[in-house]
Design an enzyme around this catalytic site. Structure first.
Site, PDB file in Angstrom:
ATOM      1  N   ASP A 169       0.730  -1.324   0.152  1.00 22.02           N
ATOM      2  CA  ASP A 169       0.305   0.353   0.431  1.00 22.02           C
ATOM      3  C   ASP A 169       1.223   1.268  -0.096  1.00 22.02           C
ATOM      4  O   ASP A 169       0.714   2.359  -0.782  1.00 22.02           O
ATOM      5  CB  ASP A 169      -0.819   0.260   1.524  1.00 22.02           C
ATOM      6  CG  ASP A 169      -1.621  -0.934   1.479  1.00 22.02           C
ATOM      7  OD1 ASP A 169      -2.209  -1.717   0.326  1.00 22.02           O
ATOM      8  OD2 ASP A 169      -2.138  -1.536   2.470  1.00 22.02           O
ATOM      9  N   HIS A 176      -5.742  -3.027   5.531  1.00 25.45           N
ATOM     10  CA  HIS A 176      -5.194  -3.884   4.013  1.00 25.45           C
ATOM     11  C   HIS A 176      -5.368  -3.906   2.709  1.00 25.45           C
ATOM     12  O   HIS A 176      -5.114  -5.871   2.350  1.00 25.45           O
ATOM     13  CB  HIS A 176      -3.832  -4.927   3.880  1.00 25.45           C
ATOM     14  CG  HIS A 176      -3.669  -5.399   3.008  1.00 25.45           C
ATOM     15  ND1 HIS A 176      -2.270  -4.555   2.092  1.00 25.45           N
ATOM     16  CD2 HIS A 176      -3.212  -6.104   2.534  1.00 25.45           C
ATOM     17  CE1 HIS A 176      -1.946  -4.970   1.253  1.00 25.45           C
ATOM     18  NE2 HIS A 176      -2.618  -6.172   1.149  1.00 25.45           N
TER      19      HIS A 176
END
Length: 352
Positions: A185, A212
């Site tokens: 990310d 996530h």
């Protein structure tokens, strides 16, 4: 004499493919880096595991690289072992060799499991990957309870709590040593921001917090580090970047059209986080990375935020810092979904 030496060399070569036959480090010339660390990759033959094995073989901090999977490990081991980097590569195949793959390692990385496909939710992933992670963590608790553990297997928001519960049941749980790898990310955030502002991604470091998956991924675009002067985004840019970062995985899944998910970028991100853990284990100071960990930063029991790494894992969970109104709303919006994913993992692990 020459024939004897030749047989010895063949034996050493075959030991990489048949670790149960073994070659002791005392008689093997290729001992790897003398001051290196031992790493195990669980799921090494998969789409993430193979490029990750390549990248870790090239890391000079690794002395021994143990590759484990339930299929195809001998071929991956042979392939990676031919790379002219110092780490000794050893392959382990099947459940019977799990404990041998883990014995005495310093860092365990878990990319095992099935990848996401078009139309597949993270709940679909959970049904298969939860059991895989539980089994692997039971092996870790038996064979290397003091190792640093990096969980990649999705859905990370649920698999990290599963790992924690397995370790608690075994009496080996140390929250400092368990990390959910959310580095991808951050990597995506750095890349996408760099594209928008026209800078080298290496000049940008955007903290990404929360979880996530989808809306639980929150890039703190008000806090990109290293850039002078500070970047200021318009509302349009902020919404575009946040949405793209949150849906980066889906972007790759759809682009691959049923042939896979984010494997190469995930392997790169996993190798980057693993390198940070290895450098911290060697005593390097000042290493800070985002990771999904047991946390008191919010009212959620697990949360991804900036973590200061040290010899024992997570030395300090850093505060979020000042948030914009947009970021505060994003934080509140994620909480219900993230808590649900955490609860799902805990329930799975404790009901077994």
């Amino acid at each position: 004499m020459a024939e004897s030496r030749a047989r010895g060399r063949l034996w050493r070569m075959s030991s990489h493919l048949n670790p149960s036959d073994g070659v002791s480090m005392e008689v093997c010339r290729a001992k790897g880096g003398a001051t290196g660390l031992r790493v195990a990759i669980l799921g090494a033959a998969g789409g993430i595991g193979q490029p990750l094995s390549l990248l870790l073989k090239m890391n000079p901090l690794v002395s021994t690289l143990n590759l484990y999977d339930v299929v195809n490990t001998p071929g991956v081991t042979a392939d990676v072992s031919h790379i002219d980097a110092s780490a000794v590569v050893r392959g382990f195949l099947g459940k019977d060799q799990l404990d041998s793959a883990l014995e005495g390692v310093d860092l365990v990385i878990i990319p095992a499991g099935i990848p996401r496909k078009p139309g597949m939710s993270r709940d679909d992933l959970f049904k298969i990957n939860a059991g895989i992670v539980r089994t692997l963590c039971e092996g870790i608790a038996r064979a290397c309870p003091r190792a640093i553990v990096n969980v990649i297997s999705n859905p990370v928001n649920s698999t990290v709590p599963i790992a924690a519960e397995v370790f608690k049941k075994a009496g080996t749980y140390d929250p400092r040593r368990l990390f959910g790898v959310t580095t991808l990310d951050v990597v995506r955030a750095n890349t996408f921001v760099a594209e928008v502002v026209g800078l080298d991604p290496k000049l940008i470091s955007v903290p990404v917090v929360g979880g996530h998956a989808g809306v639980t991924i929150l890039p703190l675009l008000s806090q990109p580090l290293q850039v002078t002067p500070a970047i200021r985004f318009s509302d349009e840019e902020r919404h575009y970047l946040t949405n793209r970062i949150q849906n980066g995985g889906t972007e790759v899944v759809e682009a691959k059209a049923g042939t896979g998910s984010a494997t190469l970028s995930m392997a790169y991100a996993a190798a980057k986080f693993a390198d940070a853990c290895l450098r911290a284990l060697k005593g390097e100071d000042g290493i800070v990375e985002c990771s999904f960990v047991a946390s008191q930063v919010t009212d959620l029991p697990y949360f991804s935020s900036r973590v200061k790494l040290g010899r024992n894992g997570a030395e300090e969970i850093l505060p979020l810092g000042p948030l914009t109104e947009f970021e505060r709303k994003g934080l509140e919006a994620m909480k219900k979904e993230l808590q649900g994913s955490i609860d799902k993992g805990i329930q799975f692990a404790t009901s077994a």
